[in-house]
Design an enzyme around this catalytic site. Structure first.
Site, PDB file in Angstrom:
ATOM      1  N   ARG A   1     -12.499   1.977  -7.539  1.00  0.00           N
ATOM      2  CA  ARG A   1     -11.639   3.110  -7.925  1.00  0.00           C
ATOM      3  C   ARG A   1     -12.072   3.679  -9.276  1.00  0.00           C
ATOM      4  O   ARG A   1     -12.808   3.022 -10.022  1.00  0.00           O
ATOM      5  CB  ARG A   1     -10.182   2.656  -7.981  1.00  0.00           C
ATOM      6  CG  ARG A   1      -9.698   2.290  -6.607  1.00  0.00           C
ATOM      7  CD  ARG A   1      -8.212   2.112  -6.551  1.00  0.00           C
ATOM      8  NE  ARG A   1      -7.818   1.836  -5.179  1.00  0.00           N
ATOM      9  CZ  ARG A   1      -6.591   1.937  -4.699  1.00  0.00           C
ATOM     10  NH1 ARG A   1      -5.615   2.291  -5.512  1.00  0.00           N
ATOM     11  NH2 ARG A   1      -6.332   1.696  -3.439  1.00  0.00           N
TER      12      ARG A   1
ATOM     13  N   HIS B   1       2.051   3.366  -9.055  1.00  0.00           N
ATOM     14  CA  HIS B   1       1.796   1.947  -9.340  1.00  0.00           C
ATOM     15  C   HIS B   1       2.931   1.368 -10.180  1.00  0.00           C
ATOM     16  O   HIS B   1       3.381   0.251  -9.950  1.00  0.00           O
ATOM     17  CB  HIS B   1       0.467   1.771 -10.068  1.00  0.00           C
ATOM     18  CG  HIS B   1      -0.730   2.145  -9.235  1.00  0.00           C
ATOM     19  ND1 HIS B   1      -0.883   1.742  -7.931  1.00  0.00           N
ATOM     20  CD2 HIS B   1      -1.827   2.891  -9.518  1.00  0.00           C
ATOM     21  CE1 HIS B   1      -2.031   2.224  -7.459  1.00  0.00           C
ATOM     22  NE2 HIS B   1      -2.622   2.920  -8.395  1.00  0.00           N
TER      23      HIS B   1
ATOM     24  N   ARG C   1       0.054   7.681  -2.645  1.00  0.00           N
ATOM     25  CA  ARG C   1       0.658   8.748  -1.834  1.00  0.00           C
ATOM     26  C   ARG C   1       2.098   9.001  -2.250  1.00  0.00           C
ATOM     27  O   ARG C   1       2.553  10.141  -2.251  1.00  0.00           O
ATOM     28  CB  ARG C   1       0.555   8.398  -0.344  1.00  0.00           C
ATOM     29  CG  ARG C   1      -0.830   8.720   0.222  1.00  0.00           C
ATOM     30  CD  ARG C   1      -1.090   8.005   1.517  1.00  0.00           C
ATOM     31  NE  ARG C   1      -1.355   6.586   1.278  1.00  0.00           N
ATOM     32  CZ  ARG C   1      -1.337   5.662   2.216  1.00  0.00           C
ATOM     33  NH1 ARG C   1      -1.037   6.005   3.462  1.00  0.00           N
ATOM     34  NH2 ARG C   1      -1.616   4.411   1.923  1.00  0.00           N
TER      35      ARG C   1
ATOM     36  N   LEU D   1      10.821 -20.579  -4.274  1.00  0.00           N
ATOM     37  CA  LEU D   1       9.778 -19.747  -3.667  1.00  0.00           C
ATOM     38  C   LEU D   1       8.434 -19.934  -4.381  1.00  0.00           C
ATOM     39  O   LEU D   1       8.387 -19.975  -5.613  1.00  0.00           O
ATOM     40  CB  LEU D   1      10.215 -18.275  -3.785  1.00  0.00           C
ATOM     41  CG  LEU D   1       9.209 -17.208  -3.362  1.00  0.00           C
ATOM     42  CD1 LEU D   1       9.063 -17.167  -1.841  1.00  0.00           C
ATOM     43  CD2 LEU D   1       9.648 -15.831  -3.864  1.00  0.00           C
TER      44      LEU D   1
ATOM     45  N   ASP E   1       0.833  -1.210   0.000  1.00  0.00           N
ATOM     46  CA  ASP E   1       0.000   0.000   0.000  1.00  0.00           C
ATOM     47  C   ASP E   1       0.866   1.257   0.000  1.00  0.00           C
ATOM     48  O   ASP E   1       1.983   1.252   0.519  1.00  0.00           O
ATOM     49  CB  ASP E   1      -0.928  -0.021   1.231  1.00  0.00           C
ATOM     50  CG  ASP E   1      -2.087   0.955   1.084  1.00  0.00           C
ATOM     51  OD1 ASP E   1      -2.410   1.357  -0.055  1.00  0.00           O
ATOM     52  OD2 ASP E   1      -2.674   1.328   2.126  1.00  0.00           O
TER      53      ASP E   1
HETATM   54  C1  IPE Z   1      -5.402  -2.848   0.051  1.00  0.00           C
HETATM   55  O1  IPE Z   1      -5.078  -1.515  -0.201  1.00  0.00           O
HETATM   56  C2  IPE Z   1      -5.431  -3.616  -1.230  1.00  0.00           C
HETATM   57  C3  IPE Z   1      -4.159  -3.722  -1.960  1.00  0.00           C
HETATM   58  C4  IPE Z   1      -3.000  -3.271  -1.598  1.00  0.00           C
HETATM   59  C5  IPE Z   1      -4.248  -4.436  -3.199  1.00  0.00           C
HETATM   60  P1  IPE Z   1      -6.189  -0.385  -0.300  1.00  0.00           P
HETATM   61  O2  IPE Z   1      -5.471   0.895  -0.522  1.00  0.00           O
HETATM   62  O3  IPE Z   1      -7.191  -0.764  -1.321  1.00  0.00           O
HETATM   63  O4  IPE Z   1      -6.869  -0.459   1.131  1.00  0.00           O
HETATM   64  P2  IPE Z   1      -7.778   0.577   1.910  1.00  0.00           P
HETATM   65  O5  IPE Z   1      -8.867   1.006   0.972  1.00  0.00           O
HETATM   66  O6  IPE Z   1      -6.917   1.745   2.275  1.00  0.00           O
HETATM   67  O7  IPE Z   1      -8.260  -0.158   3.112  1.00  0.00           O
HETATM   68  C1  IPE Z   2      -1.671   0.196  -3.323  1.00  0.00           C
HETATM   69  O1  IPE Z   2      -1.466   1.559  -3.365  1.00  0.00           O
HETATM   70  C2  IPE Z   2      -1.961  -0.388  -4.674  1.00  0.00           C
HETATM   71  C3  IPE Z   2      -3.325  -0.910  -4.843  1.00  0.00           C
HETATM   72  C4  IPE Z   2      -4.278  -0.862  -3.964  1.00  0.00           C
HETATM   73  C5  IPE Z   2      -3.623  -1.527  -6.111  1.00  0.00           C
HETATM   74  P1  IPE Z   2      -2.650   2.576  -3.318  1.00  0.00           P
HETATM   75  O2  IPE Z   2      -3.080   2.881  -4.712  1.00  0.00           O
HETATM   76  O3  IPE Z   2      -3.740   2.109  -2.440  1.00  0.00           O
HETATM   77  O4  IPE Z   2      -1.941   3.851  -2.696  1.00  0.00           O
HETATM   78  P2  IPE Z   2      -2.534   4.871  -1.640  1.00  0.00           P
HETATM   79  O5  IPE Z   2      -3.041   4.080  -0.501  1.00  0.00           O
HETATM   80  O6  IPE Z   2      -3.627   5.622  -2.331  1.00  0.00           O
HETATM   81  O7  IPE Z   2      -1.372   5.742  -1.289  1.00  0.00           O
HETATM   82 MG    MG Z   3      -4.140   2.347  -0.485  1.00  0.00          MG
END
Ligand code: IPE
Ligand code: IPE
Ligand code: MG
Length: 264
Positions: A77, A43, A30, A137, A26
């Protein structure tokens, strides 16, 4: 019957190195925002962290690495972000699988893959088939995965195949083989990057006795050193599985303690 120990039915054997690490990657959005870049850039950069972590786990001798790439809720999203994430998944499956195979890595995907297009589904099938007999792995990518989906799909399959089990109390041992990750032991260590302290519908069943580790490091900044720090933290934990510290003979990270019903 599942071949792996259930943390609620017996005491799984564990050592200093987690056998199975599960990660919520995650913080990509940001990371990008901090640099005034579009979320996409985060990403894309995150894919490099995936490469680094897979390599580090393979070198360390971690047996199973499970990465949450796309949750069953991530469809919420904006459509262009979902499309980009699908493109990245497609790209990774077409470009990285050969390399994984050369390195003896076994690839698995878990999640409701029916929701993906035929191109991605074909690449998944091919990648899994190509690497199926590798003994290094096991890398699992959770895509369109949700912990609740997993439990429900397992129950549905179980009741379809063995309608008789509905007559008595349903046992854990009956359900476990139908879970999407029945081939793997329960995770020893869960890592979430990006600062949030929640599970976000990841492996709900399997995390019952997993050690949880949260770091503020954003996923694109996560590397082999950050992984080492998480493993160091894991080594300090005392895994009691419901017992008292005294029963373990004191001392954290005591390795594989003999316990009734211990299963390798
Ligand atoms: C969790 O991250 C899912 C993945 C990393 C694939 P999110 O960014 O979707 O989670 P929330 O919405 O902050 O809980
Ligand atoms: C995790 O990063 C990737 C996925 C959920 C696919 P985010 O896209 O959730 O990044 P933040 O949480 O908005 O920073
Ligand atoms: Mg996120």
């Amino acid at each position: 019957m599942s071949t792996h120990a259930s943390s609620t039915r017996e005491i799984p054997v564990h050592g200093n190195l987690p056998r199975h690490i599960a990660m919520i990657m995650d913080g990509n959005g940001r990371w990008a925002r901090q640099r005034h870049l579009p979320r996409f850039a985060g990403h894309k950069r995150g894919v490099e962290s995936v490469r680094a972590v897979v390599k580090a786990c393979a070198q360390l001798g971690v047996e199973y690495l499970t990465l949450f790439a796309f949750s069953s809720e991530n469809w919420r999203r904006p459509p262009d972000e979902v499309a980009l994430l699908m493109q990245l998944l497609h790209g990774a499956l077409s470009n990285e699988v050969e390399k994984l195979h050369r390195n003896g890595i076994r690839l698995k995907l878990v999640g409701d893959t029916q929701r993906f297009g035929p191109k991605i589904r074909t690449l998944i099938d091919r990648g899994e088939a190509l690497t199926a007999n590798n003994t290094g792995l096991t890398l699992t990518i959770a895509a369109n995965y949700g912990g609740r989906w997993d439990i429900l799909q397992a129950l549905s399959k179980l009741l379809r195949e063995r309608p008789d089990v509905a007559l008595g109390p349903i046992q854990e041992e009956a359900v476990a083989p139908y879970l999407a990750m029945s081939y793997a032991p329960e995770p020893d260590l869960f890592i979430r990057t990006g600062g949030e302290q929640r599970v976000s519908n990841f492996l709900l069943w399997q995390l019952a006795y997993t050690e949880l580790y949260f770091t503020d490091t954003l996923w694109p900044d996560f590397d082999a050193n950050a992984l080492q720090a998480a493993i160091e933290s894991y080594r300090q934990r005392e895994r009691r599985y419901g017992r008292t510290s005294e029963q373990l003979g004191g001392g954290a990270a005591s390795g594989s303690e003999p316990a009734t019903g211990a299963v390798a």
